[in-house]
Design a protein around this motif. Sequence first.
Motif, PDB file in Angstrom:
ATOM      1  N   LEU A  57       0.831  -1.208   0.000  1.00  0.00           N
ATOM      2  CA  LEU A  57       0.000   0.000   0.000  1.00  0.00           C
ATOM      3  C   LEU A  57       0.863   1.253   0.000  1.00  0.00           C
ATOM      4  O   LEU A  57       0.574   2.223  -0.698  1.00  0.00           O
ATOM      5  CB  LEU A  57      -0.918   0.010   1.234  1.00  0.00           C
ATOM      6  CG  LEU A  57      -2.142  -0.896   1.178  1.00  0.00           C
ATOM      7  CD1 LEU A  57      -2.764  -1.025   2.556  1.00  0.00           C
ATOM      8  CD2 LEU A  57      -3.162  -0.345   0.183  1.00  0.00           C
ATOM      9  N   GLY A  62       1.104   3.901  -2.971  1.00  0.00           N
ATOM     10  CA  GLY A  62       0.784   5.304  -2.749  1.00  0.00           C
ATOM     11  C   GLY A  62       1.886   6.220  -3.258  1.00  0.00           C
ATOM     12  O   GLY A  62       1.624   7.234  -3.907  1.00  0.00           O
ATOM     13  N   ALA A  98      -2.108  -1.759  -5.862  1.00  0.00           N
ATOM     14  CA  ALA A  98      -3.071  -1.731  -4.751  1.00  0.00           C
ATOM     15  C   ALA A  98      -4.528  -1.608  -5.200  1.00  0.00           C
ATOM     16  O   ALA A  98      -5.442  -1.860  -4.418  1.00  0.00           O
ATOM     17  CB  ALA A  98      -2.737  -0.574  -3.822  1.00  0.00           C
ATOM     18  N   ILE A 133      -5.915   1.224  -6.100  1.00  0.00           N
ATOM     19  CA  ILE A 133      -6.436   2.494  -5.581  1.00  0.00           C
ATOM     20  C   ILE A 133      -5.862   3.644  -6.396  1.00  0.00           C
ATOM     21  O   ILE A 133      -4.658   3.718  -6.608  1.00  0.00           O
ATOM     22  CB  ILE A 133      -6.025   2.703  -4.105  1.00  0.00           C
ATOM     23  CG1 ILE A 133      -6.367   1.459  -3.278  1.00  0.00           C
ATOM     24  CG2 ILE A 133      -6.729   3.924  -3.512  1.00  0.00           C
ATOM     25  CD1 ILE A 133      -5.801   1.519  -1.863  1.00  0.00           C
ATOM     26  N   CYS A 134      -6.743   4.564  -6.837  1.00  0.00           N
ATOM     27  CA  CYS A 134      -6.270   5.791  -7.470  1.00  0.00           C
ATOM     28  C   CYS A 134      -6.691   6.961  -6.582  1.00  0.00           C
ATOM     29  O   CYS A 134      -7.391   6.760  -5.579  1.00  0.00           O
ATOM     30  CB  CYS A 134      -6.752   5.904  -8.919  1.00  0.00           C
ATOM     31  SG  CYS A 134      -8.515   5.726  -9.159  1.00  0.00           S
ATOM     32  N   PRO A 135      -6.260   8.180  -6.877  1.00  0.00           N
ATOM     33  CA  PRO A 135      -6.425   9.281  -5.906  1.00  0.00           C
ATOM     34  C   PRO A 135      -7.858   9.560  -5.446  1.00  0.00           C
ATOM     35  O   PRO A 135      -8.084   9.786  -4.245  1.00  0.00           O
ATOM     36  CB  PRO A 135      -5.836  10.477  -6.655  1.00  0.00           C
ATOM     37  CG  PRO A 135      -4.780   9.871  -7.519  1.00  0.00           C
ATOM     38  CD  PRO A 135      -5.371   8.572  -7.989  1.00  0.00           C
ATOM     39  N   LEU A 194     -10.497   7.049   2.740  1.00  0.00           N
ATOM     40  CA  LEU A 194      -9.878   7.709   3.894  1.00  0.00           C
ATOM     41  C   LEU A 194     -10.959   8.087   4.909  1.00  0.00           C
ATOM     42  O   LEU A 194     -10.861   7.776   6.097  1.00  0.00           O
ATOM     43  CB  LEU A 194      -9.171   8.966   3.386  1.00  0.00           C
ATOM     44  CG  LEU A 194      -8.204   9.699   4.284  1.00  0.00           C
ATOM     45  CD1 LEU A 194      -6.945   8.881   4.442  1.00  0.00           C
ATOM     46  CD2 LEU A 194      -7.853  11.048   3.669  1.00  0.00           C
ATOM     47  N   TRP A 234      -8.027   2.013   7.613  1.00  0.00           N
ATOM     48  CA  TRP A 234      -6.642   2.387   7.923  1.00  0.00           C
ATOM     49  C   TRP A 234      -5.734   2.200   6.716  1.00  0.00           C
ATOM     50  O   TRP A 234      -4.766   2.920   6.532  1.00  0.00           O
ATOM     51  CB  TRP A 234      -6.119   1.588   9.119  1.00  0.00           C
ATOM     52  CG  TRP A 234      -6.075   0.098   8.900  1.00  0.00           C
ATOM     53  CD1 TRP A 234      -7.051  -0.802   9.199  1.00  0.00           C
ATOM     54  CD2 TRP A 234      -5.000  -0.661   8.315  1.00  0.00           C
ATOM     55  NE1 TRP A 234      -6.662  -2.071   8.835  1.00  0.00           N
ATOM     56  CE2 TRP A 234      -5.413  -2.018   8.295  1.00  0.00           C
ATOM     57  CE3 TRP A 234      -3.733  -0.317   7.813  1.00  0.00           C
ATOM     58  CZ2 TRP A 234      -4.602  -3.036   7.778  1.00  0.00           C
ATOM     59  CZ3 TRP A 234      -2.930  -1.336   7.305  1.00  0.00           C
ATOM     60  CH2 TRP A 234      -3.353  -2.679   7.296  1.00  0.00           C
ATOM     61  N   GLN A 235      -6.079   1.230   5.857  1.00  0.00           N
ATOM     62  CA  GLN A 235      -5.241   1.002   4.675  1.00  0.00           C
ATOM     63  C   GLN A 235      -5.169   2.259   3.808  1.00  0.00           C
ATOM     64  O   GLN A 235      -4.127   2.568   3.223  1.00  0.00           O
ATOM     65  CB  GLN A 235      -5.811  -0.151   3.833  1.00  0.00           C
ATOM     66  CG  GLN A 235      -5.740  -1.509   4.501  1.00  0.00           C
ATOM     67  CD  GLN A 235      -7.040  -1.852   5.214  1.00  0.00           C
ATOM     68  OE1 GLN A 235      -7.757  -0.959   5.670  1.00  0.00           O
ATOM     69  NE2 GLN A 235      -7.343  -3.132   5.327  1.00  0.00           N
ATOM     70  N   ALA A 236      -6.306   2.974   3.752  1.00  0.00           N
ATOM     71  CA  ALA A 236      -6.345   4.186   2.940  1.00  0.00           C
ATOM     72  C   ALA A 236      -5.453   5.272   3.541  1.00  0.00           C
ATOM     73  O   ALA A 236      -4.858   6.066   2.811  1.00  0.00           O
ATOM     74  CB  ALA A 236      -7.777   4.688   2.816  1.00  0.00           C
ATOM     75  N   LEU A 249      -2.595   4.785   5.136  1.00  0.00           N
ATOM     76  CA  LEU A 249      -1.234   4.442   4.711  1.00  0.00           C
ATOM     77  C   LEU A 249      -0.999   4.896   3.277  1.00  0.00           C
ATOM     78  O   LEU A 249       0.001   5.541   2.961  1.00  0.00           O
ATOM     79  CB  LEU A 249      -1.037   2.920   4.771  1.00  0.00           C
ATOM     80  CG  LEU A 249      -0.504   2.285   6.032  1.00  0.00           C
ATOM     81  CD1 LEU A 249      -0.233   0.798   5.763  1.00  0.00           C
ATOM     82  CD2 LEU A 249       0.777   2.973   6.457  1.00  0.00           C
ATOM     83  N   PHE A 250      -1.960   4.533   2.428  1.00  0.00           N
ATOM     84  CA  PHE A 250      -1.833   4.839   1.000  1.00  0.00           C
ATOM     85  C   PHE A 250      -1.758   6.349   0.771  1.00  0.00           C
ATOM     86  O   PHE A 250      -0.878   6.834   0.057  1.00  0.00           O
ATOM     87  CB  PHE A 250      -3.017   4.243   0.237  1.00  0.00           C
ATOM     88  CG  PHE A 250      -2.987   4.503  -1.245  1.00  0.00           C
ATOM     89  CD1 PHE A 250      -2.383   3.605  -2.109  1.00  0.00           C
ATOM     90  CD2 PHE A 250      -3.572   5.649  -1.776  1.00  0.00           C
ATOM     91  CE1 PHE A 250      -2.349   3.856  -3.473  1.00  0.00           C
ATOM     92  CE2 PHE A 250      -3.539   5.907  -3.138  1.00  0.00           C
ATOM     93  CZ  PHE A 250      -2.926   5.002  -3.987  1.00  0.00           C
ATOM     94  N   ALA A 280       1.511   8.007   1.888  1.00  0.00           N
ATOM     95  CA  ALA A 280       2.587   7.769   0.924  1.00  0.00           C
ATOM     96  C   ALA A 280       2.363   8.575  -0.354  1.00  0.00           C
ATOM     97  O   ALA A 280       3.305   9.119  -0.943  1.00  0.00           O
ATOM     98  CB  ALA A 280       2.675   6.278   0.603  1.00  0.00           C
ATOM     99  N   MET A 281       1.098   8.693  -0.767  1.00  0.00           N
ATOM    100  CA  MET A 281       0.786   9.445  -1.985  1.00  0.00           C
ATOM    101  C   MET A 281       1.137  10.927  -1.822  1.00  0.00           C
ATOM    102  O   MET A 281       1.744  11.535  -2.702  1.00  0.00           O
ATOM    103  CB  MET A 281      -0.706   9.288  -2.319  1.00  0.00           C
ATOM    104  CG  MET A 281      -1.157  10.024  -3.564  1.00  0.00           C
ATOM    105  SD  MET A 281      -2.893   9.715  -3.946  1.00  0.00           S
ATOM    106  CE  MET A 281      -3.712  10.895  -2.869  1.00  0.00           C
ATOM    107  N   LEU A 282       0.772  11.488  -0.653  1.00  0.00           N
ATOM    108  CA  LEU A 282       1.097  12.899  -0.397  1.00  0.00           C
ATOM    109  C   LEU A 282       2.615  13.092  -0.362  1.00  0.00           C
ATOM    110  O   LEU A 282       3.138  14.080  -0.879  1.00  0.00           O
ATOM    111  CB  LEU A 282       0.470  13.367   0.920  1.00  0.00           C
ATOM    112  CG  LEU A 282      -1.061  13.432   0.941  1.00  0.00           C
ATOM    113  CD1 LEU A 282      -1.560  13.880   2.309  1.00  0.00           C
ATOM    114  CD2 LEU A 282      -1.588  14.377  -0.141  1.00  0.00           C
TER     115      LEU A 282
END
Lengths: 141, 138
Positions: free
Chosen positions: A83, A87, B98, B100-102, B109, B114-116, B118-119, B122-124
């Motif tokens: 994950l 990300g 994963a 998942i896109c933005p 979120l 909680w997985q979101a 983490l994602f 990291a994305m930010l």
Amino acid sequence: MNDFTPWSSLAGGAMIGLAAGLFAVANGRIAGISGLIGSLLQRGAEGRGEKASFLLGIFVAPLLWQVFTTMPPVHFTASPWALMVAGLLVGIGTRYGAGCTSGHGVCGLARLSPRSAVATLCFMSAGFATVFLLRHVLAGA
Amino acid sequence: MQRFIGFLAGALFGMGLLVSGMANPAKVLGFLDLAGQWDPSLALVMVGAIGMALLPMTWARRQAVALLGGRMQMPTRHDVDHRLVGGSLVFGAGWGLAGICPGPALVLLVGGYWQAWLFVAAMLAGMLLVNALEVSRN
């Protein structure tokens, strides 16, 4: 698990398209999520209020949803490490590529933009290739 | 007014993600898994979204001023460069990893997963990294 849901997917898609169309016609802006977030992370970006309002709307959607019904099924298959790596890749890639599924895939294709067509082709191909690699090459090895 | 309409559009967008199945990472991966039990649903999300956005976008492209009075800010670039291609390939790899896109990441979120978190953290970090590199480049 992989149930085909043609009608809800088509209807949900239409809602996404309607929202993107409304934001373009009324506000003159692209409803690209990575672009909106990335721009809000930058100092001195213009139109912060409008951009933040759109994102706030997205935040409110699941809350409003839960007032009326339970959340639709949500399953995560990736590990915590995956994950975080995912990300990071999504954050870096969407900034360099100037868009994601919404900015290029929905708004860009609807604008008939050649740049967005190339970008969509690239991220779709990379997505297909990654899943193929993870599920059919590495998993069986 | 612009903020209010922006908020409404965002809420409709988020609801659309939930209705369509885009906010379910397992379903997104089912779409990306061509060689497995392929679930074509998300192709219909694209059909519905693009079909609905086509006319408003076509109108918007030809205007200088938006309905609410702001400047029309549709992108005007037509060039395809290595940043666009490379960046989109990297994004696609992360998306496939994963599912998942933005947009869905933000919905999940707030949905309390909680997985979101983490994602998105990291994305930010990835976005801030690129922003910082861009500033130092200029």
